[in-house]
Structures are given as C-alpha cells and as structure tokens.
Scaffold this active site. Structure first.
Site, PDB file in Angstrom:
ATOM      1  CE  LYS A 272       3.434  -1.279 -43.147  1.00  0.00           C
ATOM      2  NZ  LYS A 272       2.674  -1.949 -42.092  1.00  0.00           N
TER       3      LYS A 272
ATOM      4  N   GLY B 212      -0.752   1.618 -26.221  1.00  0.00           N
ATOM      5  CA  GLY B 212       0.538   1.222 -26.765  1.00  0.00           C
ATOM      6  C   GLY B 212       0.945   2.109 -27.922  1.00  0.00           C
TER       7      GLY B 212
ATOM      8  CD  GLU C 197       4.702   3.483 -25.200  1.00  0.00           C
ATOM      9  OE1 GLU C 197       5.492   2.938 -24.409  1.00  0.00           O
ATOM     10  OE2 GLU C 197       4.007   2.839 -26.030  1.00  0.00           O
TER      11      GLU C 197
ATOM     12  CG  HIS D 171      19.422  17.028 -58.501  1.00  0.00           C
ATOM     13  ND1 HIS D 171      19.022  17.507 -57.273  1.00  0.00           N
ATOM     14  CD2 HIS D 171      19.059  17.962 -59.421  1.00  0.00           C
ATOM     15  CE1 HIS D 171      18.457  18.688 -57.443  1.00  0.00           C
ATOM     16  NE2 HIS D 171      18.465  18.990 -58.725  1.00  0.00           N
TER      17      HIS D 171
END
Length: 589
Positions: A179, A305, A328, A563
């Site tokens: 991360k 992968g 993959e 909102h």
C-alpha cells in the site's frame, strides 16, 4: 442440553413475526442447515434454518401464531432428552465472550464443536507454574497478536512466540508495504492530470529514487511492527523470539527453552507458493517478498500470476515506467472477483500500459544475455529483465512437524471454533487456509482466544468478510458473485450505478467504475456487493455491515447518504435493484 429455537429478528424494525408453516414436525431428525419453518414479518417472508443438529423435541408456537422476536418457538436436542424451561438459545452461546457473560446467560456446558472434534474443557483454575501459560500463541502475525491480546484481556497468562518480526506477512512484506508503494502510483497518476486541473508544474519530468522509496516503506513497517510489540507488552503478554517447535504435550521449545501451555494457538501464517518449472530458481525471478526491497528499477517485468498480489505490484512498477506483462492461467485477472468487475479492471489497467495475457501459463524460464525468456504453454514467449512469481500463498508449517493434526490437503483442518483435531490446540488465520486475509485472521484469532480461555463458546462467522484490491481504481467485494448467485438462487435481481455521473467522482477526476448489487428476487436479501471505483476498499465495509445485520434492500433504502460522496453510487445501486435509482435511466422492460 436442549437448545431453544427463537423467533429471529430479521430487520432493525421487526418486533414480531408470524409462523407461516413448520417444515419439520416434532420427532423429526434435524441436520444443521435444514429448513425448520417459514415465517413472515411486516416486510418479508423467510425460511429459517436450523443452527444445530438433533431432534425437533417440541414445537411451542404453532402455524399461524404471531410471536414477538427472541421468544422461544421450539426446542432441538437429543432424542428423548427432557426440556428444561429457560434453556438458553444457541445465539446466547455465540455471543458470550467472558466467564461473566456465560454465567449471566445461565450456561453450564459450552456448546460442543463440530463433529469429530472434542469440546474444549472449561478453564483450569489451578495455579500456573512459572513456565506455564493459559495460552501459548505461536506466530506474531494478525491472527497471533490478536489472539494474544484478546487472551490477555480475558485475564489469561499469555505467551507469544515469533521467529522473525511481529506483525507477520501483512505488516512486513504484504498489505502495508504494497500500500505504501501503491500510494506512489496514485501520486504519479495525480501528476499526469495536474495540468488539466490548472496546476502547472515547473517540470513534467520526474525520477524515482528507489533507495528513498524502500527507506520510506521500511519506516512505515517499523512504526507498525513496533506498535504491535508495544501493545503486546502493554497487555503483559510474554514475548519469545525464535522458531517455536510445538510438541504433542502442549509444550513449545524455543531454542534451549521450553514452555508449557494449557492451550496452544497455532498462528504460523503462510509463505509464498512456488511452482516447479525449469528456470524458476533464477536470481532474476523474484517473490513478492523480494521485490519490495528492490533498489534498482528493471526496464521490464513479467508477472506470473494475475491475482491480487500480482496485479497490485504489477501496477506499481507500470506506474514507474516499467514495461509490465502479466501472465494469468485463468480466463481473466483476479478470477475470484465478479466477472464484470474483473473485465472492467483489465480494460483500465491495459489503458495504463500493462500487457495482460490470460488463459496461459509459463512452462519454462531461460536466462540469457542478462534477461529472462519465459516460454508460455501456448507457444508464445515473453522477454523481461526480471520476473515476479505471485501465484498465491500456502500455510507455513515450520515448527508443527511433531503434531499429528488432521489436514485438508496442506491446510490445518479446524472447526467453526478454530479448534484443530487435537483438543485445546487452535489454528486461526492463513495456516488453516479458510480465508487468507489479514482481517479474517484478526477475527479468527480473537475467536480462538475466547474459546481457548472459556471452552468453545463462539464461532468465527466469515461469510461477510470483505476483500479488496488496492489498484487505482480500487476493487472490492463482499458476499457472492453474480455467477455464484445465479447458480445458488436462480432468480436474482441486479442493480448497478456508475461513478461516471457522481459529482464527487467527476470533481476528483475519478469518474470511472461502478457499484453492482446482487439481491434475492423473493425477499430482497442482499447476496453480494461489488465495487470498482474510488474508495471501493472503504465503502465495502459499509456493505459488509449491512449484510451482517441482515438488512434487506428495502431497509437499506430508508437510510440517507451524504452528498457529495462516492458512497452515493452504492446507495443508487441498491435503489436500482428495485428499479428506483433516480440517477439511472429507466430500465428497459
């Protein structure tokens, strides 16, 4: 002890339910998961499954009766067993978390584990020897340190053994380091769009200082691993460094020292999975552990992968300008995700410059002229300076060789209480292979500690565990995919809403992706939520909570979302399930 069947609370507003029909009758044999009866609340009908196996001893409330929630409507137990009025329901057992909880609930005998595993004994109250502990936790990763701290919170004398750094794969070579690097990729994406937002940088040229990148990553890791150690010490957990060799008599040997536990928690985690093909041992083939310390940027990288790790790390290096090719074997990247989401992510990553090859595997790796030639099983070749092996992880069994544990392939077999085939030995987290996610390991470790301290009193419910891929945009899911839902339920409803019309997403230059909600057509039960877009990994936690609370689509739509927020898209996707999304065009009939 007979177990009560109670009228369940199907929603936050439900006060009572009507029994439509008992599907089982008194004297019938009941297996866990069998349909017992059908009930109706003011909003929906639902079939109620048995949480325990036995015989339906007594039906207290009949068809047609309206019953307040949590009131007893029947009993399950052993054939011929006498019913004691006031017997506590299984749900009481699952939520009991301390000795005081158990006593307050009036429970004398812990709920037995699944068939094949003996129930854990009640806590031994005799004094502990100096080198003896209520629980010895082997492994200091997410499952391990959670288990140790939870055991200490419950009043236990706890020891934890860790062979390297506390925090496990997640903190040291997994979730946190990746991360840190992915944030760099996000910053670089921001630089590319800065001029279009009126931010004129002095120069559009930039360089990547890998030494500083690695140093910053190491600082982040050190901060968090130090924090884990501090928490363990603050909770008076005794720390041992070294490989713990676990013995059948519940002793653990660390070097020349041996300690004894009344219960053992095996939280040894996982290690990188490898494949046996020619050339795989080349020093140019890196694991996910290795690549996080790479200080020289390769010109090209082949990623073997296309799962979570491969896609995340592939995106990092692609954002740095490296030529990345992902290979993959499945027909799409991140195959565990919903197909529609996976396909959309693949399109976005391809536009970012990543080459993605699916339905193909690597059969051989040849090193020549300071490069790798990856031979694919379809006859193609991929040439790259370095390769990343990221085909998943397998349980770490070092130190457990002396235990005769029941295994499920190469995973330690556990029941819902996280207990192994040996009573008093528990195995939460990656080592049992159930859900190899750090946050799932947290829950399993916590549950294992409670059961070790007080007998088997709590199950680990992992059904609504969220999962995320921290690409840009992020991908996240909870529940089942559309494909799985159609197989399991047949008639389903699907709602969608796109970030392309969301005010905050447009203002943030992140107007790509969508939210997809899958629901049961009859009851509007939420079966799965899938997100690709900004803040997906954060929003999915709301979806997981909604599903854990068993809210229906109708009940969710009673809430109000702020909102402008990204999460409005999720609200609109729920509304679209019923054809009520304000910002979607009308559905074609």
């Amino acid at each position: 002890m007979a177990v009560e069947i109670i009228m369940p609370k199907l929603g936050v507003d439900m006060q009572e339910g009507e029994i439509i029909e008992w599907k089982k009758q008194e004297g019938d044999t009941v297996n866990e998961g069998d349909i017992l009866l059908e009930i109706m609340s003011d909003k929906t009908n639902m079939e109620i499954e048995a949480e325990d196996a036995g015989v339906l001893l007594k039906i207290v409330r009949k068809d047609g009766e309206t019953v307040p929630v949590t009131e007893v409507i029947g009993y399950i137990g052993a054939e011929g067993e006498a019913i004691e009025e006031g017997t506590k329901a299984a749900s009481d057992v699952e939520v009991a978390r301390t000795t005081e909880d158990l006593e307050a609930a009036g429970l004398e005998v812990p709920k037995a584990p699944e068939q094949g595993t003996a129930p854990a004994a009640k806590a031994d109250k005799t004094p502990l020897a100096n080198n003896e502990y209520d629980i010895i936790v082997v492994g200091g990763g997410p499952a391990g340190y959670y288990a140790a701290i939870r055991g200490a919170q419950l009043g236990g004398k706890i020891a934890i053994v860790e062979k390297s750094e506390f925090g496990g794969t997640c903190l040291n070579v997994g979730c946190i380091p990746t991360k840190t690097y992915l944030k760099n990729a996000e910053i670089l994406d921001g630089l590319k769009i800065a001029a279009g937002r009126g931010i004129n940088l002095a120069s559009t040229n930039y360089t990547i200082d890998m030494d500083k990148t690695v140093e910053f990553k190491n600082t982040v890791v050190k901060t968090l691993t130090g924090g884990v150690k501090g928490l363990l010490k603050a909770n008076k957990v005794t720390l041992f460094n070294g490989l713990g060799q676990v013995n059948p008599d519940k002793t653990v040997t660390i070097g020349s020292e041996t300690i004894k536990g009344r219960n053992i928690i095996l939280a040894t985690g996982s290690k990188v999975s490898r494949i046996n093909i020619p050339g795989i041992d080349s020093k140019r083939v890196l694991t996910s552990d290795d690549i996080l310390d790479l200080r020289e940027m390769p010109k090209s990288l082949a990623v073997m992968g296309g799962g979570v790790v491969g896609i995340e790390l592939g995106l990092v290096w692609a954002s740095y300008g490296v030529d990345v090719t992902v290979i993959e074997m499945a027909d799409r990247i991140i195959p565990a995700m919903d197909k529609e989401v996976s396909t959309e992510l693949q399109k976005i990553l391809s536009k970012k410059g990543m080459t993605i090859k699916t339905s193909v595997g690597v059969s051989e790796i040849v090193e020549e002229n300071n490069q790798l030639k990856l031979k694919l099983n379809n006859g193609e070749e991929v040439v790259a300076e370095k390769a990343l092996l990221s085909i998943g992880r397998v349980p770490q069994m070092n130190g457990l060789e002396n235990l005769d544990l029941e295994m499920d392939r190469n995973r330690i077999k556990v029941n819902a209480y996280q207990e192994t085939s040996i009573p008093g030995i528990y195995a939460p987290g990656d080592v049992n292979g159930t859900k190899m996610l750090a946050h799932a390991a947290y829950r399993m470790g916590e549950v294992a500690a409670e059961n070790a301290m007080h007998g088997n009193v709590r199950k680990a419910n992992l059904e609504y565990t969220p999962a995320a891929v921290y690409t840009h945009p992020e991908v996240a899911m909870v529940g089942i995919t559309e494909e799985e839902a159609r197989k399991q339920h047949g008639d389903i409803l699907v709602g969608r809403n796109s970030f392309t019309g969301n005010g905050r997403a447009i203002a943030s230059n992140e107007a790509h992706g969508f939210v997809k909600v899958i629901a049961d057509a009859k009851f509007h039960e939420i079966l799965g939520v899938h997100i690709i877009g900004p803040a997906a990994a954060e929003m999915i936690n709301e979806a997981a909570t909604i599903m854990e609370a068993e809210l229906t689509v109708d009940e969710l739509l009673l809430s109000i979302h702020g909102h402008p927020t990204f999460s409005e898209v999720m609200y609109e996707a729920f509304a679209d399930v019923l054809g009520e999304a304000i910002h979607n065009p009308p559905k074609r009939k």
